[in-house]
Design a protein around this motif. Structure first.
Motif, PDB file in Angstrom:
ATOM      1  N   VAL A  26     -19.006  24.358  62.374  1.00  0.00           N
ATOM      2  CA  VAL A  26     -18.519  23.133  61.733  1.00  0.00           C
ATOM      3  C   VAL A  26     -19.675  22.187  61.440  1.00  0.00           C
ATOM      4  CG1 VAL A  26     -17.096  21.073  62.059  1.00  0.00           C
ATOM      5  CG2 VAL A  26     -16.224  23.316  62.750  1.00  0.00           C
ATOM      6  N   LEU A  27     -20.561  22.012  62.410  1.00  0.00           N
ATOM      7  CA  LEU A  27     -21.710  21.135  62.202  1.00  0.00           C
ATOM      8  C   LEU A  27     -22.607  21.656  61.090  1.00  0.00           C
ATOM      9  CD1 LEU A  27     -22.664  20.360  65.920  1.00  0.00           C
ATOM     10  CD2 LEU A  27     -21.477  18.862  64.316  1.00  0.00           C
ATOM     11  N   PHE A  28     -22.785  22.957  61.017  1.00  0.00           N
ATOM     12  CA  PHE A  28     -23.623  23.555  59.978  1.00  0.00           C
ATOM     13  C   PHE A  28     -23.010  23.335  58.599  1.00  0.00           C
ATOM     14  CE2 PHE A  28     -25.523  27.637  58.113  1.00  0.00           C
ATOM     15  CZ  PHE A  28     -26.676  26.969  57.732  1.00  0.00           C
ATOM     16  N   VAL A  29     -21.692  23.461  58.488  1.00  0.00           N
ATOM     17  CA  VAL A  29     -21.022  23.227  57.204  1.00  0.00           C
ATOM     18  C   VAL A  29     -21.173  21.770  56.784  1.00  0.00           C
ATOM     19  CG1 VAL A  29     -18.786  23.182  56.046  1.00  0.00           C
ATOM     20  CG2 VAL A  29     -19.401  25.133  57.473  1.00  0.00           C
ATOM     21  N   VAL A  30     -20.985  20.846  57.724  1.00  0.00           N
ATOM     22  CA  VAL A  30     -21.168  19.426  57.412  1.00  0.00           C
ATOM     23  C   VAL A  30     -22.605  19.164  56.958  1.00  0.00           C
ATOM     24  CG1 VAL A  30     -21.158  17.089  58.376  1.00  0.00           C
ATOM     25  CG2 VAL A  30     -19.340  18.687  58.976  1.00  0.00           C
ATOM     26  N   TYR A  31     -23.548  19.778  57.644  1.00  0.00           N
ATOM     27  CA  TYR A  31     -24.960  19.617  57.263  1.00  0.00           C
ATOM     28  C   TYR A  31     -25.214  20.144  55.855  1.00  0.00           C
ATOM     29  CZ  TYR A  31     -29.822  21.091  56.844  1.00  0.00           C
ATOM     30  OH  TYR A  31     -31.100  21.335  56.374  1.00  0.00           O
ATOM     31  N   LEU A  32     -24.655  21.300  55.514  1.00  0.00           N
ATOM     32  CA  LEU A  32     -24.875  21.876  54.186  1.00  0.00           C
ATOM     33  C   LEU A  32     -24.275  20.996  53.091  1.00  0.00           C
ATOM     34  CD1 LEU A  32     -24.232  25.688  54.815  1.00  0.00           C
ATOM     35  CD2 LEU A  32     -26.429  24.527  54.511  1.00  0.00           C
ATOM     36  N   VAL A  33     -23.100  20.413  53.356  1.00  0.00           N
ATOM     37  CA  VAL A  33     -22.478  19.525  52.368  1.00  0.00           C
ATOM     38  C   VAL A  33     -23.343  18.288  52.148  1.00  0.00           C
ATOM     39  CG1 VAL A  33     -20.480  18.056  51.909  1.00  0.00           C
ATOM     40  CG2 VAL A  33     -20.155  20.364  52.822  1.00  0.00           C
ATOM     41  N   LEU A  34     -23.789  17.675  53.230  1.00  0.00           N
ATOM     42  CA  LEU A  34     -24.657  16.501  53.103  1.00  0.00           C
ATOM     43  C   LEU A  34     -25.968  16.862  52.421  1.00  0.00           C
ATOM     44  CD1 LEU A  34     -24.185  14.721  56.562  1.00  0.00           C
ATOM     45  CD2 LEU A  34     -23.268  14.025  54.338  1.00  0.00           C
ATOM     46  N   LEU A  35     -26.515  18.031  52.738  1.00  0.00           N
ATOM     47  CA  LEU A  35     -27.780  18.454  52.134  1.00  0.00           C
ATOM     48  C   LEU A  35     -27.634  18.631  50.627  1.00  0.00           C
ATOM     49  CD1 LEU A  35     -30.731  19.411  52.630  1.00  0.00           C
ATOM     50  CD2 LEU A  35     -29.801  21.731  52.827  1.00  0.00           C
ATOM     51  N   ALA A  36     -26.584  19.322  50.204  1.00  0.00           N
ATOM     52  CA  ALA A  36     -26.371  19.531  48.769  1.00  0.00           C
ATOM     53  C   ALA A  36     -26.119  18.214  48.048  1.00  0.00           C
ATOM     54  CB  ALA A  36     -25.197  20.489  48.554  1.00  0.00           C
TER      55      ALA A  36
END
Length: 230
Positions: free
Chosen positions: A19-29
């Motif tokens: 979940v944290l990784f998905v949130v990070y990827l969304v913020l990164l993009a």
């Protein structure tokens, strides 16, 4: 005992990391592509490719030092998450995944005309991911069996702070994005009222002010008719 103080189980800890990784990827993009602005598609003037790293190319200058450092820092968590979620991967495979993700973002920038696709970003982003993998390797030497638990808590705290900082930035008047590439084509429309006003602005000929010109009878004919009378 708070949520962060609880020791997560192996399954629960992995789910939390995902979940944290998905949130990070969304913020990164969102940050890399749209600089935390409302997502949009450009028109084309910003679509360019810079093939020479750390040097001016394609009619654009070299990347600013702040941008280089920011890109490096942004991709450090990428390496951390990959190391935690795929611990069996060799380092070169994880680095390849980071480079592939960075390449996808650069291609998306070109396709959506959101900015220059720069080889400098690709190199710096990959280096940031490699640094994250290195940090995790050092943490494993020091923390050993507690590595996943401690790093999961650190990632959770970091994600919360990132979400908070993102909310503050979006609510503030500060803007990091360059001007949008939108072509404005001037259009002109004339309404009936405007046409009448324009017609009224034209100078009108007053017959009373020009007695030699009669709107009903030409001047030459009037003079000849008058001379024929006794």
């Amino acid at each position: 005992m708070s949520f962060l103080e609880k020791k997560p189980s192996r399954a629960g800890g992995r789910a939390l990391l995902v979940v944290l990784f998905v949130v990070y990827l969304v913020l990164l993009a969102w940050l890399v592509l749209w600089k935390l602005e409302v997502p949009y598609v450009g028109v084309g003037a910003l679509r360019e490719i810079k093939l020479v790293p750390f040097a001016p190319s394609a009619g654009a200058g070299a990347s600013a030092p702040f941008e280089v450092v920011a890109n490096f820092v942004l991709f450090v968590p990428f390496g951390l998450y990959l190391g935690l979620l795929a611990p069996s991967w060799p380092w070169w495979k994880a680095v390849g995944a980071v480079a592939g993700a960075s390449l996808v973002l650069e291609v998306a920038q070109y396709v959506l005309a959101l900015g220059s696709s720069d080889v400098t970003d690709l190199v710096v982003n990959t280096a940031g991911g490699l640094a994250g993998i290195g940090l995790l390797a050092l943490a494993r030497r020091r923390l050993e069996a507690r590595t996943v638990t401690v790093m999961t808590r650190i990632c959770a705290i970091g994600t919360m702070l990132a979400l908070l900082a993102t909310g503050v930035f979006v609510a503030s008047p500060l803007r990091y994005a360059p001007p949008r590439d939108v072509a404005v084509v001037p259009t002109y429309s004339v309404s009936v009222h405007d046409a009448g006003a324009a017609e009224g602005d034209r100078p009108q000929l007053n017959p009373a002010a020009h007695p030699q010109v009669s709107p009903a009878e030409p001047a030459g004919l009037g003079q000849r008719a008058g001379s024929a009378q006794p």
